[in-house]
Design a protein around this motif. Structure first.
Motif, PDB file in Angstrom:
ATOM      1  N   LYS A 100       0.828  -1.204   0.000  1.00  0.00           N
ATOM      2  CA  LYS A 100       0.000   0.000   0.000  1.00  0.00           C
ATOM      3  C   LYS A 100       0.865   1.257   0.000  1.00  0.00           C
ATOM      4  N   ILE A 101       0.291   2.318  -0.479  1.00  0.00           N
ATOM      5  CA  ILE A 101       0.958   3.609  -0.460  1.00  0.00           C
ATOM      6  C   ILE A 101       1.186   4.046   0.980  1.00  0.00           C
ATOM      7  N   LYS A 102       2.393   4.534   1.264  1.00  0.00           N
ATOM      8  CA  LYS A 102       2.679   5.116   2.570  1.00  0.00           C
ATOM      9  C   LYS A 102       2.257   6.577   2.526  1.00  0.00           C
ATOM     10  N   LEU A 103       1.230   6.877   3.286  1.00  0.00           N
ATOM     11  CA  LEU A 103       0.635   8.204   3.267  1.00  0.00           C
ATOM     12  C   LEU A 103       1.074   8.984   4.494  1.00  0.00           C
ATOM     13  N   GLY A 104       1.985   9.945   4.277  1.00  0.00           N
ATOM     14  CA  GLY A 104       2.479  10.763   5.370  1.00  0.00           C
ATOM     15  C   GLY A 104       1.503  11.867   5.723  1.00  0.00           C
ATOM     16  N   ILE A 105       1.425  12.206   6.999  1.00  0.00           N
ATOM     17  CA  ILE A 105       0.503  13.236   7.482  1.00  0.00           C
ATOM     18  C   ILE A 105       1.245  14.148   8.449  1.00  0.00           C
ATOM     19  N   SER A 106       1.289  15.447   8.133  1.00  0.00           N
ATOM     20  CA  SER A 106       1.770  16.419   9.117  1.00  0.00           C
ATOM     21  C   SER A 106       0.573  16.878   9.948  1.00  0.00           C
ATOM     22  N   ILE A 107       0.757  17.013  11.238  1.00  0.00           N
ATOM     23  CA  ILE A 107      -0.369  17.152  12.172  1.00  0.00           C
ATOM     24  C   ILE A 107      -0.932  18.560  12.240  1.00  0.00           C
ATOM     25  N   GLY A 108      -0.199  19.565  11.718  1.00  0.00           N
ATOM     26  CA  GLY A 108      -0.715  20.922  11.734  1.00  0.00           C
ATOM     27  C   GLY A 108      -0.642  21.563  13.110  1.00  0.00           C
ATOM     28  N   ILE A 119      -8.095  21.923  14.728  1.00  0.00           N
ATOM     29  CA  ILE A 119      -8.875  20.699  14.552  1.00  0.00           C
ATOM     30  C   ILE A 119      -8.093  19.587  13.863  1.00  0.00           C
ATOM     31  N   GLY A 120      -6.803  19.823  13.583  1.00  0.00           N
ATOM     32  CA  GLY A 120      -6.014  18.840  12.854  1.00  0.00           C
ATOM     33  C   GLY A 120      -5.998  17.465  13.498  1.00  0.00           C
ATOM     34  N   GLY A 121      -5.666  17.409  14.772  1.00  0.00           N
ATOM     35  CA  GLY A 121      -5.616  16.122  15.461  1.00  0.00           C
ATOM     36  C   GLY A 121      -6.946  15.403  15.418  1.00  0.00           C
ATOM     37  N   MET A 123     -10.124   2.476   6.249  1.00  0.00           N
ATOM     38  CA  MET A 123      -9.155   3.364   5.599  1.00  0.00           C
ATOM     39  C   MET A 123      -7.801   2.695   5.431  1.00  0.00           C
ATOM     40  N   LEU A 124      -7.510   1.734   6.307  1.00  0.00           N
ATOM     41  CA  LEU A 124      -6.223   1.045   6.223  1.00  0.00           C
ATOM     42  C   LEU A 124      -6.162   0.086   5.040  1.00  0.00           C
ATOM     43  N   ASP A 125      -7.291  -0.145   4.373  1.00  0.00           N
ATOM     44  CA  ASP A 125      -7.285  -0.945   3.153  1.00  0.00           C
ATOM     45  C   ASP A 125      -6.721  -0.160   1.977  1.00  0.00           C
ATOM     46  N   PHE A 126      -6.703   1.172   2.097  1.00  0.00           N
ATOM     47  CA  PHE A 126      -6.293   2.019   0.978  1.00  0.00           C
ATOM     48  C   PHE A 126      -4.863   2.532   1.099  1.00  0.00           C
ATOM     49  N   CYS A 127      -4.340   2.596   2.307  1.00  0.00           N
ATOM     50  CA  CYS A 127      -3.011   3.170   2.500  1.00  0.00           C
ATOM     51  C   CYS A 127      -2.463   2.765   3.859  1.00  0.00           C
ATOM     52  N   THR A 128      -1.187   3.027   4.039  1.00  0.00           N
ATOM     53  CA  THR A 128      -0.541   2.860   5.341  1.00  0.00           C
ATOM     54  C   THR A 128      -0.247   4.247   5.882  1.00  0.00           C
ATOM     55  N   PRO A 129      -1.045   4.724   6.848  1.00  0.00           N
ATOM     56  CA  PRO A 129      -0.849   6.093   7.345  1.00  0.00           C
ATOM     57  C   PRO A 129       0.376   6.222   8.239  1.00  0.00           C
ATOM     58  N   VAL A 130       1.100   7.326   8.058  1.00  0.00           N
ATOM     59  CA  VAL A 130       2.264   7.631   8.880  1.00  0.00           C
ATOM     60  C   VAL A 130       2.102   9.066   9.366  1.00  0.00           C
ATOM     61  N   ILE A 131       1.769   9.233  10.635  1.00  0.00           N
ATOM     62  CA  ILE A 131       1.515  10.552  11.207  1.00  0.00           C
ATOM     63  C   ILE A 131       2.790  11.053  11.880  1.00  0.00           C
ATOM     64  N   PHE A 132       3.171  12.281  11.565  1.00  0.00           N
ATOM     65  CA  PHE A 132       4.384  12.864  12.146  1.00  0.00           C
ATOM     66  C   PHE A 132       3.986  13.755  13.320  1.00  0.00           C
ATOM     67  N   ALA A 133       4.140  13.228  14.523  1.00  0.00           N
ATOM     68  CA  ALA A 133       3.745  13.941  15.746  1.00  0.00           C
ATOM     69  C   ALA A 133       4.406  13.226  16.918  1.00  0.00           C
ATOM     70  N   SER A 134       3.616  12.703  17.833  1.00  0.00           N
ATOM     71  CA  SER A 134       4.114  11.839  18.906  1.00  0.00           C
ATOM     72  C   SER A 134       2.949  11.028  19.455  1.00  0.00           C
ATOM     73  N   SER A 188       6.683  18.913  12.789  1.00  0.00           N
ATOM     74  CA  SER A 188       5.941  17.852  12.109  1.00  0.00           C
ATOM     75  C   SER A 188       6.086  17.984  10.598  1.00  0.00           C
ATOM     76  N   LEU A 189       5.865  19.190  10.081  1.00  0.00           N
ATOM     77  CA  LEU A 189       5.973  19.419   8.636  1.00  0.00           C
ATOM     78  C   LEU A 189       7.383  19.162   8.131  1.00  0.00           C
ATOM     79  N   GLU A 190       8.355  19.622   8.867  1.00  0.00           N
ATOM     80  CA  GLU A 190       9.757  19.446   8.473  1.00  0.00           C
ATOM     81  C   GLU A 190      10.116  17.961   8.378  1.00  0.00           C
ATOM     82  N   ALA A 191       9.709  17.198   9.388  1.00  0.00           N
ATOM     83  CA  ALA A 191      10.010  15.764   9.393  1.00  0.00           C
ATOM     84  C   ALA A 191       9.269  15.040   8.275  1.00  0.00           C
ATOM     85  N   ALA A 192       8.023  15.412   8.048  1.00  0.00           N
ATOM     86  CA  ALA A 192       7.243  14.777   6.982  1.00  0.00           C
ATOM     87  C   ALA A 192       7.823  15.094   5.613  1.00  0.00           C
TER      88      ALA A 192
END
Length: 348
Positions: A6-14, A19-21, A33-44, A103-107
């Motif tokens: 699956k596509i690795k979908l990166g997410i910056s948390i804003g 309301i981002g989180g 949703m996990l059937d369509f992609c592998t989410p990777v959230i940049f936060a903690s 978060s944005l920088e790391a993503a």
């Protein structure tokens, strides 16, 4: 087009106080949703557990140190920071802005190294994120610099695409910024984008005038007559289907936009007011012109409702699906154009 994984979908948390989180976690609380992609959230994990408890959510996270460690079938969280963060919903806070940038920088770094395939950005607060490292009017300009490309803000739905000649430019500076060179560059970007990212072989593009009534033949400003019209004529002579300038005040009300594959507005509000009126909550902001795919929802941090458990996830979810769709379409386009004798197979 990825077939083995699956596509690795990166997410910056804003902005953490917005309301981002909420919209990110509520989107992936639906395990389908996990059937369509592998989410990777940049936060903690600590920060996301705060949201999980506050909004009474049931999803679990897989904490990782690097996006390359992401596990398919899990909601992965790259621990960009490990300390506790004091979140006060609805407040503008420069300290929170620093976390939005981290978060944005790391993503973005992960996107540049292909550790993630696409990037979906949750809304930032454009004031609090400013620093010595981030001196940009928004995501678009930052990503253009980091990815070394010429970008174009393109607002999209399934039936409407509105691009901008100028995006975050003060109104008083518009006529100084719009030049023949800029017009040609932006139209070239949107033409290539429509071809490689939206499967439109011969795109038909409308351009909105700079002045009211496109200047009324010079009665209301000369820019349409001296800059826009001759430049569009030059582009048409090359064989491109580019038309205008059209009077912006009636263009959308008369549904003229339905006759074109994309519309280019001369400035921010000229394009975004009608776009959001027609599609708010379902539109997607796509950064065209880059060698990577980035989308975002069509709204901001919504401080006025942050933390109240009532934010709509529709636009963010659309941004996720559009990022996946565009990534696959572009991969298919690249494959076909690199081997033009190969026949197109099943559509994505």
């Amino acid at each position: 087009m990825k077939s083995d994984e699956k596509i690795k979908l990166g997410i910056s948390i804003g902005d953490l106080n917005g309301i981002g989180g909420e919209i990110v976690l509520k989107t992936f609380e639906d395990s389908r949703m996990l059937d369509f992609c592998t989410p990777v959230i940049f936060a903690s994990v600590k920060t996301l557990n705060f949201y999980k408890k506050h909004f009474d959510l049931s999803l679990n996270f897989q904490g990782i140190d690097d996006a390359s460690q992401a596990i398919d079938g899990k909601v992965n969280v790259v621990n960009v920071w490990k300390e506790n963060v004091l979140i006060n919903f609805g407040e503008e806070d420069p300290k929170i802005g620093k976390y939005a940038f981290r978060s944005l920088e790391a993503a973005t770094a992960a996107l540049k190294t292909n550790a993630i395939d696409v990037l979906v950005t949750a809304p930032i607060n454009k004031q609090t994120i400013q620093s010595d490292s981030f001196k940009f009017p928004g995501h678009t300009d930052y990503l253009a610099k980091e990815l070394k490309g010429d970008s174009l803000m393109l607002m999209i739905t399934d039936t409407l695409r509105v691009g901008l000649l100028t995006d975050h430019v003060p109104l008083k500076d518009i006529t100084q910024v719009i030049t023949p060179e800029l017009i040609e560059k932006k139209i070239s970007i949107i033409k290539k984008t429509l071809q490689q990212d939206f499967r439109i072989a011969k795109p038909k593009i409308a351009v909105l005038g700079i002045n009211p009534h496109s200047g009324d033949s010079g009665l209301i400003g000369q820019e349409d007559e001296t800059i826009l019209k001759p430049t569009l004529q030059k582009i048409r002579e090359k064989g491109d289907l580019v038309y205008g300038p059209y009077a912006a005040d009636s263009f959308f009300g008369t549904k003229s936009y339905q006759n074109f594959d994309a519309i280019i507005a001369s400035y921010h509000d000229q394009g975004l007011i009608p776009f959001k009126t027609l599609s708010f909550g379902h539109g997607v902001n796509y950064t065209a012109g880059l060698n990577k795919v980035r989308t975002s929802p069509d709204h901001g941090t919504a401080f006025e409702i942050a933390g109240k458990n009532c934010a709509s996830i529709n636009s963010f979810k659309e941004a996720v699906f559009k990022a996946i769709e565009i990534y696959n379409t572009r991969a298919e386009f690249t494959k076909l154009t690199s081997n033009p004798l190969k026949k197109q197979g099943k559509k994505i």
